[in-house]
Motif scaffolding. Structure first.
Motif, PDB file in Angstrom:
ATOM      1  N   LEU A 157       0.264  -4.205  -5.636  1.00  0.00           N
ATOM      2  CA  LEU A 157       0.283  -2.747  -5.619  1.00  0.00           C
ATOM      3  C   LEU A 157      -0.978  -2.199  -6.278  1.00  0.00           C
ATOM      4  CD1 LEU A 157       1.992  -0.396  -4.664  1.00  0.00           C
ATOM      5  CD2 LEU A 157       3.184  -0.433  -6.868  1.00  0.00           C
ATOM      6  N   GLY A 158      -1.416  -2.848  -7.346  1.00  0.00           N
ATOM      7  CA  GLY A 158      -2.673  -2.448  -7.971  1.00  0.00           C
ATOM      8  C   GLY A 158      -3.846  -2.583  -7.009  1.00  0.00           C
ATOM      9  N   LEU A 159      -3.844  -3.644  -6.208  1.00  0.00           N
ATOM     10  CA  LEU A 159      -4.891  -3.822  -5.198  1.00  0.00           C
ATOM     11  C   LEU A 159      -4.881  -2.658  -4.217  1.00  0.00           C
ATOM     12  CD1 LEU A 159      -7.003  -5.528  -3.637  1.00  0.00           C
ATOM     13  CD2 LEU A 159      -5.083  -6.707  -2.530  1.00  0.00           C
ATOM     14  N   ALA A 160      -3.694  -2.247  -3.773  1.00  0.00           N
ATOM     15  CA  ALA A 160      -3.585  -1.125  -2.832  1.00  0.00           C
ATOM     16  C   ALA A 160      -4.167   0.151  -3.440  1.00  0.00           C
ATOM     17  CB  ALA A 160      -2.123  -0.905  -2.448  1.00  0.00           C
ATOM     18  N   LEU A 161      -3.815   0.415  -4.685  1.00  0.00           N
ATOM     19  CA  LEU A 161      -4.309   1.625  -5.348  1.00  0.00           C
ATOM     20  C   LEU A 161      -5.821   1.571  -5.537  1.00  0.00           C
ATOM     21  CD1 LEU A 161      -1.253   2.040  -5.805  1.00  0.00           C
ATOM     22  CD2 LEU A 161      -1.783   2.787  -8.125  1.00  0.00           C
ATOM     23  N   GLN A 162      -6.337   0.399  -5.910  1.00  0.00           N
ATOM     24  CA  GLN A 162      -7.779   0.307  -6.151  1.00  0.00           C
ATOM     25  C   GLN A 162      -8.576   0.401  -4.867  1.00  0.00           C
ATOM     26  OE1 GLN A 162      -8.975   0.559  -9.075  1.00  0.00           O
ATOM     27  NE2 GLN A 162     -11.130   0.402  -8.498  1.00  0.00           N
ATOM     28  N   LEU A 163      -8.073  -0.193  -3.793  1.00  0.00           N
ATOM     29  CA  LEU A 163      -8.760  -0.040  -2.506  1.00  0.00           C
ATOM     30  C   LEU A 163      -8.803   1.433  -2.088  1.00  0.00           C
ATOM     31  CD1 LEU A 163      -7.385  -3.069  -0.431  1.00  0.00           C
ATOM     32  CD2 LEU A 163      -9.720  -2.750  -1.296  1.00  0.00           C
ATOM     33  N   PHE A 206     -18.907   3.841  10.762  1.00  0.00           N
ATOM     34  CA  PHE A 206     -18.275   4.180   9.495  1.00  0.00           C
ATOM     35  C   PHE A 206     -16.770   4.347   9.657  1.00  0.00           C
ATOM     36  CE2 PHE A 206     -16.880   7.344   6.335  1.00  0.00           C
ATOM     37  CZ  PHE A 206     -17.191   6.641   5.176  1.00  0.00           C
ATOM     38  N   ALA A 207     -16.352   4.987  10.738  1.00  0.00           N
ATOM     39  CA  ALA A 207     -14.920   5.170  10.974  1.00  0.00           C
ATOM     40  C   ALA A 207     -14.219   3.819  11.109  1.00  0.00           C
ATOM     41  CB  ALA A 207     -14.693   6.014  12.223  1.00  0.00           C
ATOM     42  N   GLY A 208     -14.882   2.874  11.778  1.00  0.00           N
ATOM     43  CA  GLY A 208     -14.304   1.544  11.918  1.00  0.00           C
ATOM     44  C   GLY A 208     -14.169   0.839  10.572  1.00  0.00           C
ATOM     45  N   LEU A 209     -15.168   1.014   9.726  1.00  0.00           N
ATOM     46  CA  LEU A 209     -15.119   0.408   8.388  1.00  0.00           C
ATOM     47  C   LEU A 209     -13.948   0.971   7.581  1.00  0.00           C
ATOM     48  CD1 LEU A 209     -16.394  -1.277   6.064  1.00  0.00           C
ATOM     49  CD2 LEU A 209     -17.738   0.772   5.497  1.00  0.00           C
ATOM     50  N   VAL A 210     -13.809   2.290   7.578  1.00  0.00           N
ATOM     51  CA  VAL A 210     -12.735   2.921   6.811  1.00  0.00           C
ATOM     52  C   VAL A 210     -11.377   2.494   7.365  1.00  0.00           C
ATOM     53  CG1 VAL A 210     -11.654   5.113   6.199  1.00  0.00           C
ATOM     54  CG2 VAL A 210     -14.142   4.864   6.066  1.00  0.00           C
ATOM     55  N   ALA A 211     -11.250   2.456   8.680  1.00  0.00           N
ATOM     56  CA  ALA A 211      -9.978   2.040   9.283  1.00  0.00           C
ATOM     57  C   ALA A 211      -9.636   0.610   8.887  1.00  0.00           C
ATOM     58  CB  ALA A 211     -10.059   2.170  10.803  1.00  0.00           C
ATOM     59  N   PHE A 212     -10.635  -0.253   8.874  1.00  0.00           N
ATOM     60  CA  PHE A 212     -10.430  -1.659   8.525  1.00  0.00           C
ATOM     61  C   PHE A 212      -9.945  -1.795   7.081  1.00  0.00           C
ATOM     62  CE2 PHE A 212     -12.258  -5.761   7.024  1.00  0.00           C
ATOM     63  CZ  PHE A 212     -11.571  -6.624   7.861  1.00  0.00           C
ATOM     64  N   GLU A 213     -10.621  -1.094   6.168  1.00  0.00           N
ATOM     65  CA  GLU A 213     -10.237  -1.178   4.755  1.00  0.00           C
ATOM     66  C   GLU A 213      -8.898  -0.477   4.501  1.00  0.00           C
ATOM     67  OE1 GLU A 213     -11.853  -3.225   3.187  1.00  0.00           O
ATOM     68  OE2 GLU A 213     -13.873  -3.238   4.046  1.00  0.00           O
ATOM     69  N   ALA A 214      -8.651   0.606   5.219  1.00  0.00           N
ATOM     70  CA  ALA A 214      -7.377   1.316   5.056  1.00  0.00           C
ATOM     71  C   ALA A 214      -6.214   0.444   5.506  1.00  0.00           C
ATOM     72  CB  ALA A 214      -7.400   2.631   5.838  1.00  0.00           C
ATOM     73  N   GLN A 215      -6.414  -0.346   6.575  1.00  0.00           N
ATOM     74  CA  GLN A 215      -5.360  -1.258   7.024  1.00  0.00           C
ATOM     75  C   GLN A 215      -5.060  -2.307   5.962  1.00  0.00           C
ATOM     76  OE1 GLN A 215      -6.775  -2.732  10.785  1.00  0.00           O
ATOM     77  NE2 GLN A 215      -6.335  -0.819  11.866  1.00  0.00           N
ATOM     78  N   ARG A 216      -6.104  -2.778   5.300  1.00  0.00           N
ATOM     79  CA  ARG A 216      -5.906  -3.729   4.204  1.00  0.00           C
ATOM     80  C   ARG A 216      -5.095  -3.090   3.080  1.00  0.00           C
ATOM     81  NH1 ARG A 216     -11.889  -6.518   3.565  1.00  0.00           N
ATOM     82  NH2 ARG A 216     -11.358  -8.500   4.585  1.00  0.00           N
ATOM     83  N   ALA A 217      -5.469  -1.873   2.729  1.00  0.00           N
ATOM     84  CA  ALA A 217      -4.746  -1.178   1.664  1.00  0.00           C
ATOM     85  C   ALA A 217      -3.298  -0.935   2.063  1.00  0.00           C
ATOM     86  CB  ALA A 217      -5.451   0.139   1.335  1.00  0.00           C
ATOM     87  N   GLN A 218      -3.073  -0.564   3.318  1.00  0.00           N
ATOM     88  CA  GLN A 218      -1.713  -0.318   3.796  1.00  0.00           C
ATOM     89  C   GLN A 218      -0.859  -1.580   3.694  1.00  0.00           C
ATOM     90  OE1 GLN A 218      -0.093   2.378   4.619  1.00  0.00           O
ATOM     91  NE2 GLN A 218       1.770   1.296   5.236  1.00  0.00           N
ATOM     92  N   ALA A 219      -1.430  -2.713   4.072  1.00  0.00           N
ATOM     93  CA  ALA A 219      -0.703  -3.982   3.979  1.00  0.00           C
ATOM     94  C   ALA A 219      -0.359  -4.301   2.522  1.00  0.00           C
ATOM     95  CB  ALA A 219      -1.525  -5.110   4.600  1.00  0.00           C
ATOM     96  N   ALA A 220      -1.298  -3.999   1.627  1.00  0.00           N
ATOM     97  CA  ALA A 220      -1.043  -4.238   0.205  1.00  0.00           C
ATOM     98  C   ALA A 220       0.041  -3.303  -0.318  1.00  0.00           C
ATOM     99  CB  ALA A 220      -2.333  -4.064  -0.597  1.00  0.00           C
ATOM    100  N   PHE A 221       0.049  -2.065   0.139  1.00  0.00           N
ATOM    101  CA  PHE A 221       1.131  -1.141  -0.240  1.00  0.00           C
ATOM    102  C   PHE A 221       2.482  -1.700   0.210  1.00  0.00           C
ATOM    103  CE2 PHE A 221      -1.868   2.533  -0.780  1.00  0.00           C
ATOM    104  CZ  PHE A 221      -1.381   2.975  -2.000  1.00  0.00           C
ATOM    105  N   GLU A 222       2.562  -2.120   1.448  1.00  0.00           N
ATOM    106  CA  GLU A 222       3.840  -2.590   1.985  1.00  0.00           C
ATOM    107  C   GLU A 222       4.370  -3.783   1.206  1.00  0.00           C
ATOM    108  OE1 GLU A 222       3.144  -3.226   6.115  1.00  0.00           O
ATOM    109  OE2 GLU A 222       2.928  -1.084   6.569  1.00  0.00           O
TER     110      GLU A 222
END
Length: 285
Positions: A157-163, A206-222
């Protein structure tokens, strides 16, 4: 105790996203959490302040010495440092893993050294230090049905918040000469030039980069939110509120990636309060 009141004031003024969740805790846990966040704020302020690198290293060393005093139980109520006094009292009342603060300091020292992260695995080490550590410290106050598994979820969860923080602060960090996203990702999406302008560089996805990192953060949230059923009702509400605010923030960033290049994305106060109340009611936002 006056020391706790000081820490509550620091938390309310300087850790506003977290203060919404902390308010949902019963008083003993709320006060202990305010002590944790006040010291974490001090460490962050040392890293982000205007002192020379040498003075910052000295101040971080003094903070490590403070932690040794807390560990050995040698802090008296007549000590003039209210954060130290409050943290020492909290550590007597709760099984707080004080070593988490040493990890936080390790992360700040990475910043001082200008460490860059070539891969996501390298970035995860940094995130564990500066964010996962806070989750594990908090778990000492909350209590948990399965401390070992709970610590793993708190880390995630900390990883999700930090990302989410990293995405939110891309422009601000770039102005300070810092880039936290992995080099391999910047190269993949053509963003090696960095984030110093309000618009992406020509040819950058840039949009692709943000989407990629956001997906990582979303997985960490879940994954990280699997911690919630392991906590008591009020601690669960606190965690859900804090995580929910950042989760909504991530959604805003994912929906409009270039907003982070124009300024810091944030939620209005009423929405943060709504998320906090949803957490108290047992919901997830």
């Amino acid at each position: 105790m006056a020391a706790y009141r000081y820490c509550e004031a620091v938390t309310g003024l300087q850790a506003r996203n977290f203060s919404y969740g902390i308010r949902l805790l019963p008083e003993p846990k709320r006060l202990a959490m305010s002590a944790l966040y006040a010291l974490a704020r001090r460490v962050d302020d040392i890293g982000d302040g205007e002192l020379s690198p040498e003075r910052k290293a000295e101040q971080l060393g003094r903070t490590r010495a403070l932690l040794d005093e807390v560990r050995t139980g040698s802090v008296g109520e007549d000590d003039t440092d209210p954060i130290k006094v409050a943290l020492a009292d909290a550590a007597r009342r709760f099984p707080i893993p004080i070593g988490g603060f040493d990890e936080l300091i390790d992360g700040v020292e990475m910043d001082l050294k200008g460490v860059e992260y070539r891969t996501f695995d390298e970035l995860k080490v940094y995130c564990r230090c500066v964010a996962g550590s806070i989750g594990r410290l908090s778990l000492g106050v909350y209590g948990c049905d399965d401390p070992e598994l709970g610590a793993q979820y708190a880390d995630t969860l900390g990883l999700a918040l930090q990302l989410t923080n990293i995405l939110r602060d891309l422009r601000e960090d770039a102005a300070n000469g810092r880039t936290y996203l992995p080099t391999e990702d910047l190269v993949r999406f053509g963003c090696e030039e960095g984030f110093g302008a309000a618009t992406p560089a020509a040819g950058a996805d840039f949009a692709g980069l943000v989407a990629f990192e956001a997906q990582r953060a979303q997985a960490a949230f879940e994954e990280g939110l699997r911690l919630l059923p392991m906590l008591d009702r009020r601690s669960r509400a606190c965690t859900a509120a804090m995580a929910g605010i950042y989760h909504r923030l991530l959604g805003r960033i994912a929906a409009e990636p270039q907003s982070v290049l124009r300024g810091r994305v944030s939620l209005p106060g009423w929405e943060k309060a709504y998320v906090a109340l949803s957490g108290l009611a047992g919901g997830r936002s």
